[in-house]
Design an enzyme around this catalytic site. Structure first.
Site, PDB file in Angstrom:
ATOM      1  N   ASP A 136       0.823  -1.197   0.000  1.00 59.54           N
ATOM      2  CA  ASP A 136       0.000   0.000   0.000  1.00 59.54           C
ATOM      3  C   ASP A 136       0.863   1.255   0.000  1.00 59.54           C
ATOM      4  O   ASP A 136       1.872   1.332   0.713  1.00 59.54           O
ATOM      5  CB  ASP A 136      -0.890  -0.025   1.255  1.00 59.54           C
ATOM      6  CG  ASP A 136      -1.823   1.153   1.338  1.00 59.54           C
ATOM      7  OD1 ASP A 136      -2.751   1.228   0.520  1.00 59.54           O
ATOM      8  OD2 ASP A 136      -1.630   2.005   2.230  1.00 59.54           O
ATOM      9  N   GLU A 172       1.264  -0.513  -5.024  1.00 58.37           N
ATOM     10  CA  GLU A 172       0.357   0.597  -5.274  1.00 58.37           C
ATOM     11  C   GLU A 172       1.181   1.883  -5.292  1.00 58.37           C
ATOM     12  O   GLU A 172       1.709   2.311  -4.265  1.00 58.37           O
ATOM     13  CB  GLU A 172      -0.703   0.687  -4.187  1.00 58.37           C
ATOM     14  CG  GLU A 172      -1.686   1.827  -4.436  1.00 58.37           C
ATOM     15  CD  GLU A 172      -2.499   2.201  -3.218  1.00 58.37           C
ATOM     16  OE1 GLU A 172      -3.692   2.518  -3.383  1.00 58.37           O
ATOM     17  OE2 GLU A 172      -1.946   2.194  -2.095  1.00 58.37           O
TER      18      GLU A 172
END
Length: 567
Positions: free
Chosen positions: A225, A292
């Site tokens: 993330d 990401e």
């Protein structure tokens, strides 16, 4: 009566792409990854919240639809102020989801079924309730340096102000004052999500140990993330305001000092080394690290060289229901042209932060199959968001119903622009109480009211359904040598997109999509240089075409909005 028009527009042809020799990453080259939002997949204890035992009980569904990997959004203990992206403990399980024993049971059952597990890994920030942060407030070494602390500045009136103009993604200053420590701390997201300090060797070691912990429990990879946010400018330089009339919107400022710093690559590379060492020590299969990172394409490609696979958000952000065939082609081309030799493309068509496919591409799911058909036809990894395989659509929410902090902070006038509850509602298994998600009607988010008409059980019984289309797509992707290793060409006019996959000496696989709302005739035989006659493999639900039907490719009529694969 109107006549079906013949296609006479100029055809755009792409270059020919060849993706086959993937080297170390070959284990993942044709993967279908199924993303589960744990709170919304299956509730086993009737508290209205999905959990690990619920997921374990439904793993056969993932096998049934043809996916080979499950990707779990955060399952760690958390105050749930951002529903798991505010981590309280990186090496345990949230109480509402179960225990580490439950995770071990899930991992064991997944392996029995031939499924791999990818965990959502949240290394940029923790919860402000994390033990590390509490000790950092107290200035207890080495935790005193685990987060990014700075002294206050003062304005001309002597009032305390933040160290610089850095903004939070959720709006407002990215600096929060802490009375106990008498300093500001930096947070890219909520104030309850302080950013970790990767200039601390202790933080780096903590994170590496966490990766090892989960690999030892059977995890096959990580979705990292916010990978582009790990470091900030150590000189604390102000960022450039591109629109000084609006000071509360994150993207109106250039983020040269808080996003995608070059030194971030060193951190990513060190994590790849940890994964590689684990593989070597345990003689394990290749561990996936998919990242990401909201960066421009040339910068994204650099992550491949670090042993990561950068998320491809092109099909999420660069096309919509108003995009024509040429737009789709150009967006896909832009990614395929950039990928370094030997690396694997990936196609993200839905996730927990974006409206569902069926809501983005046509009223009432008219094009619910479109994006899955495009992604499955292209080379590389496909990531499917739970529920998209049955064409689930966004549930409308009032401001009073919203739980997502991003929507709550936006206020009643603008919450609908950013809230993410719409796409996070419980999976619609059947037409029973709470759609088979739970035996209680008090679910953490309310279900879409259409669940009695749109659910997995009904689609299994239907002759044609989104579920059956998805199954057919995964079977083809897994079984066809042409899709596994064939060349890829894209052709487009304003209205029709075609993806052609070929291997010399074998029949091609062809996808045709009519982006017009009207029926259209084409001479696909001449246009694409394909056989005179081809067989319908699968059509989108509204296509009216049955699998196995042979068609004259030189005199082909496609209904408006339909997608069809021919073999």
């Amino acid at each position: 009566m109107w006549a079906t028009p013949w296609l006479t527009l100029i055809i755009q042809v792409s270059t020919t792409y060849s993706f086959c020799n993937y080297g170390k990453e070959s284990d993942w080259s044709n993967s279908i990854i199924y993303q589960i939002y744990p709170r919304s997949f299956k509730d086993s204890d009737n508290d209205g919240i999905g959990d690990l035992r619920g997921i374990t009980s439904k793993l056969e569904h993932i096998v049934d639809i043809g996916a080979d990997t499950l990707y779990l959004s955060p399952i760690y203990p958390s105050p749930m102020k951002d529903f798991g992206y505010d981590v309280l403990n990186y090496t345990d399980i949230a109480e509402e989801y179960g225990t580490l024993d439950d995770f071990d049971d899930l991992a064991a059952r997944a392996k029995e079924l031939g499924l791999r597990i990818v965990l959502d890994f949240v290394p940029n920030h923790s919860s402000d309730e994390h033990e590390w942060f509490r000790k950092s407030i107290e200035r207890i070494p080495p935790y005193d340096n685990y987060y990014i602390w700075q002294d206050a500045k003062h304005d001309s009136n002597g009032e305390r102000i933040p160290p610089n103009n850095w903004m939070s993604f959720f709006g407002g200053s990215a600096w929060e004052w802490n009375e106990k420590r008498q300093q500001y701390y930096y947070h890219m997201y909520l104030a309850s999500q302080p950013d970790l300090n990767y200039r601390s060797p202790h933080v780096k070691q903590e994170i590496e140990d966490i990766l090892k912990f989960w690999m030892e429990r059977g995890v096959d990879g990580f979705r990292v993330d916010s990978a582009d946010l790990l470091l900030e400018d150590d000189q604390l330089r102000d960022e450039i305001e591109e629109d000084d009339t609006i000071d509360d919107r994150y993207w109106h400022i250039k983020h040269d000092y808080t996003r995608d710093l070059n030194q971030t690559h060193d951190i990513i590379g060190s994590w790849r080394a940890v994964l590689d060492d684990f593989e070597s020590h345990y003689n394990s299969s290749r561990k996936l690290m998919i990242l990401e990172a909201y960066v421009e394409v040339p910068r994204a490609m650099l992550f491949y060289g670090l042993g990561g696979n950068p998320f491809n958000f092109k099909l999420l952000f660069k096309v919509d229901n108003n995009s024509n065939a040429s737009k789709f082609k150009n967006v896909i081309d832009s990614w395929l042209k950039a990928i370094p030799n030997g690396e694997i493309p990936n196609w993200i068509v839905g996730n927990h932060d974006n409206h569902r496919i069926a809501s983005r591409f046509g009223r009432d799911g008219n094009r619910a199959d479109l994006m899955s058909m495009v992604a499955m036809m292209l080379p590389g990894i496909v990531m499917t968001y739970y529920g998209d395989e049955i064409g689930m659509i966004d549930r409308p929410f009032s401001y009073e119903e919203i739980l997502d902090p991003y929507g709550c902070q936006a206020g009643p006038e603008e919450y609908h622009l950013v809230a993410r509850d719409y796409e996070r509602t419980p999976f619609q298994w059947d037409g029973s109480v709470s759609a088979g998600f739970s035996n209680t009607t008090n679910t953490w988010l309310p279900l879409h009211e259409n669940y009695k008409q749109l659910n997995l059980e009904l689609q299994k019984m239907s002759e044609i359904s989104h579920y059956k289309v998805y199954q057919a797509l995964t079977r083809l992707k897994k079984s066809s040598p042409v899709l596994r290793c064939g060349t890829t060409e894209l052709f487009a006019t304003e209205y029709v997109l075609s993806i052609v996959r070929e291997i010399k000496g074998q029949r091609p696989v062809v996808l045709l999509i009519n982006f017009s709302t009207m029926p259209i005739k084409i001479d696909a035989r001449s246009w694409l240089d394909i056989p005179d006659e081809m067989e319908v493999y699968i059509g989108s639900v509204p296509s009216g075409l049955k699998s196995g039907h042979k068609m004259d490719m030189s005199d082909l009529e496609l209904l408006g909005g339909v997608s069809v694969i021919f073999i």
